[in-house]
Structure formats: C-alpha cells, structure tokens
Design an enzyme around this catalytic site. Structure first.
Site, PDB file in Angstrom:
ATOM      1  N   GLU A   4      -7.729  -0.265   5.753  1.00  0.00           N
ATOM      2  CA  GLU A   4      -6.198  -0.492   5.476  1.00  0.00           C
ATOM      3  C   GLU A   4      -5.754  -1.108   6.834  1.00  0.00           C
ATOM      4  OE1 GLU A   4      -5.565   2.797   1.962  1.00  0.00           O
ATOM      5  OE2 GLU A   4      -5.513   3.567   4.238  1.00  0.00           O
TER       6      GLU A   4
ATOM      7  N   ASP B 188       0.606  -1.200   0.043  1.00  0.00           N
ATOM      8  CA  ASP B 188       0.002   0.099  -0.048  1.00  0.00           C
ATOM      9  C   ASP B 188       0.927   1.285   0.001  1.00  0.00           C
ATOM     10  OD1 ASP B 188      -2.434   1.559  -0.032  1.00  0.00           O
ATOM     11  OD2 ASP B 188      -3.003   0.745   1.976  1.00  0.00           O
ATOM     12  N   GLY B 189       0.228   2.280  -0.317  1.00  0.00           N
ATOM     13  CA  GLY B 189       0.966   3.435  -0.231  1.00  0.00           C
ATOM     14  C   GLY B 189       0.943   4.450   0.945  1.00  0.00           C
ATOM     15  N   ALA B 190       1.355   5.455   1.178  1.00  0.00           N
ATOM     16  CA  ALA B 190       1.223   6.492   2.363  1.00  0.00           C
ATOM     17  C   ALA B 190       1.044   7.728   2.034  1.00  0.00           C
ATOM     18  CB  ALA B 190       2.302   6.057   3.195  1.00  0.00           C
TER      19      ALA B 190
ATOM     20  N   LYS C 191      -1.804   7.544   6.972  1.00  0.00           N
ATOM     21  CA  LYS C 191      -2.697   7.249   5.792  1.00  0.00           C
ATOM     22  C   LYS C 191      -4.203   7.650   5.937  1.00  0.00           C
ATOM     23  CE  LYS C 191      -1.961   2.779   4.529  1.00  0.00           C
ATOM     24  NZ  LYS C 191      -2.274   3.251   3.008  1.00  0.00           N
ATOM     25  N   GLY C 192      -4.775   7.359   4.838  1.00  0.00           N
ATOM     26  CA  GLY C 192      -6.037   7.868   5.112  1.00  0.00           C
ATOM     27  C   GLY C 192      -6.726   8.961   4.240  1.00  0.00           C
TER      28      GLY C 192
ATOM     29  N   LYS D 225       6.777  12.217   0.040  1.00  0.00           N
ATOM     30  CA  LYS D 225       5.903  11.570   1.063  1.00  0.00           C
ATOM     31  C   LYS D 225       6.876  11.521   2.293  1.00  0.00           C
ATOM     32  CE  LYS D 225       2.549  11.594  -1.606  1.00  0.00           C
ATOM     33  NZ  LYS D 225       1.607  10.581  -2.080  1.00  0.00           N
TER      34      LYS D 225
END
Length: 275
Positions: free
Chosen positions: A147, A125-127, A138-139, A165
């Site tokens: 997640e 997953d990304g961040a 995240k979110g 990031k």
C-alpha cells in the site's frame, strides 16, 4: 454500531466543500453514489457511501492504485461496475495486495505494476486511523508495504473511512500500529520496537493467524509486529525514522503526509477534507 444517517443537501459542490458536508448525489460525470436512506445505516453501508464518493474522482484513462480492505473493496467493485457499463474506459489498476489483485481480475479491471507505471494518477484506499492532520495508520489487514509503495507513487491519494476511524492522535484508538519485519529473530526485533516507545506504554505483539497461533505472513513473506500505545508517541516523523533505523524492520503502518483528500461517511453525511 449502526449510526443514524440524515439527509443534508447542499446547493452546490462549491458550497459543499466550504461547509465540509457533501451528500453523494449525481455528479458532472453522471456517476451516482448509492441511494441514501433516512433510516439507520450500518458501518459497512457508511464505508460503501464513502467509497462511491471517492470513485467520482476517477476519470477514463487513469492509472489507479487499488486499495485493500473492507472499505477499499467497495471502491474496486464500483470501478469494475462502471467499466462494465462503459462509463469508465482505459483504466489501468495497480493492486496493493494479492487479495485486491484477485478481486480486480474477477471484475475485469486491467492491471499492471509500478515497474511499468511508476507514477499513478490516483489511489483510493481506506485507513485504520486518521488524525486531524490526515496522517494515517494502515496495515491492520497486513498489506501496509505494498500500500505504501503504490500510494506513495500517486499524484492524488483519496482516503475513505467511516467516522469511527477518526482519532485525536496516531495510536489514539488503542488498536494496533503495525510494523512489518523480517522473520529472522523476530522476537529480538519486537523487543527493540517495544523498548523504543516504552515511554508511551508500548506493548509489542507478534500478529498470529487464527486458532493455530502461527505467525501471520504478509504477501511479501514477512511477519507483522503490532504496537499498542497507551499515550501519544509525539513527533511522528521522529518516530518513523527511529523505527526504520532498526535492522530487521521492513516498513511501518504510519502513512505521514501522504493523503491528499479524506472522505468520511458519518451521521451528518459525507465530509470531505482536502490537504
């Protein structure tokens, strides 16, 4: 903003891990990252390079957590492509959002859930932010609860980002740290969240959808309050506990101590950091 991308070839995977710089290339599994360019790559192209590198960790027979967002989308696309080519087999995906569920179905990735597979082999997953200790925010896409549930059940959690990031501390980008809350008396909960971090110059804002100004609603039917900090909030575990103790809070977007590997695409190539 476009970032120059330079070719930096390292002699072996071992030396690459020691230096922290890896350029995606052929791997023992024969999976290839996207072709490199000596020109300038966009942020989305950097995300794709990081995502393809992360998919090199995927092996046939794995149960995978499928992330959500612009970076994770590239990883899910790649997994679907390798399944079609027969280079990966017997993969089961656990999606972290309705959007990723739809994407995976369109790609023919077999899906299941945490009830059937309470332990996952790997999540990608990304961040939105990554601090030097691999703590994440995240979110900002609204999928933080699912997640965190999925990625907290994984043996290995690979995080993929472009270098924009990276932050010195959680909240250091000046952008939102999301908190998912129940809709009931949301303004009351938002005010308590803001007061909790008033020493860090916190401003709490209800997330809204488009021009309508209606509250953004998560896949779980909840609202999101975005917290903006002017200063470091200090001990993250203490902050986490304080947020979760507030009645009305469902979950927050700090993913503390969860990432096991970070893959960053930047101007010098791919950097990999293991916990």
């Amino acid at each position: 903003m476009a970032i120059p991308y330079y070719r930096r070839f390292i002699g072996s995977d071992k030396s690459a891990m020691e230096t922290g710089i890896v350029v995606p290339s052929s791997t023992p599994s024969g999976l290839l990252a996207p072709p490199l360019s000596s020109g300038i790559l966009t942020q989305d192209e950097l995300k794709k390079i990081a995502a393809y590198k992360a998919v090199e960790y995927v092996e046939s027979g794995m149960v995978l957590g499928l992330g959500t967002g612009s970076t994770a989308k590239h990883a899910v696309d790649r997994i679907g492509e390798l399944l079609r080519q027969g280079k990966l087999k017997n993969i089961i995906g656990i999606p972290t959002s309705k959007k990723t569920h739809e994407q995976a179905v369109s790609l023919g990735i077999p899906l299941s859930d945490l009830d059937s597979h309470p332990v996952l082999d790997l999540a990608i997953d990304g961040a939105d932010e990554v601090d030097p200790h691999l703590n994440l925010v995240k979110g900002r896409g609204g999928s933080l609860l699912r997640e965190k549930m999925v990625e907290g059940a994984c043996k290995k959690f690979v995080v993929i980002v472009d270098e924009s990031k990276l932050v010195k501390y959680v909240g250091g980008s000046g952008l939102a740290m999301p908190v998912e809350i129940v809709p009931f008396c949301w303004n009351f909960t938002a005010a308590r969240l803001q007061k909790l971090f008033e020493g860090s110059g916190c401003v709490a804002k209800l997330r809204t959808s488009g021009e309508s100004g209606e509250p953004f609603v998560t896949d779980n039917g909840n609202y999101i309050v975005d917290l903006y900090f002017k200063e470091d909030i200090g001990d993250l575990n203490v902050a986490s506990d304080e947020i979760l103790r507030l009645a009305g809070v469902v979950e927050h977007g700090m993913f503390l101590g969860m990432a096991t590997t970070l893959i960053v695409a930047g101007e010098l190539g791919i950097t990999i950091k293991n916990k």
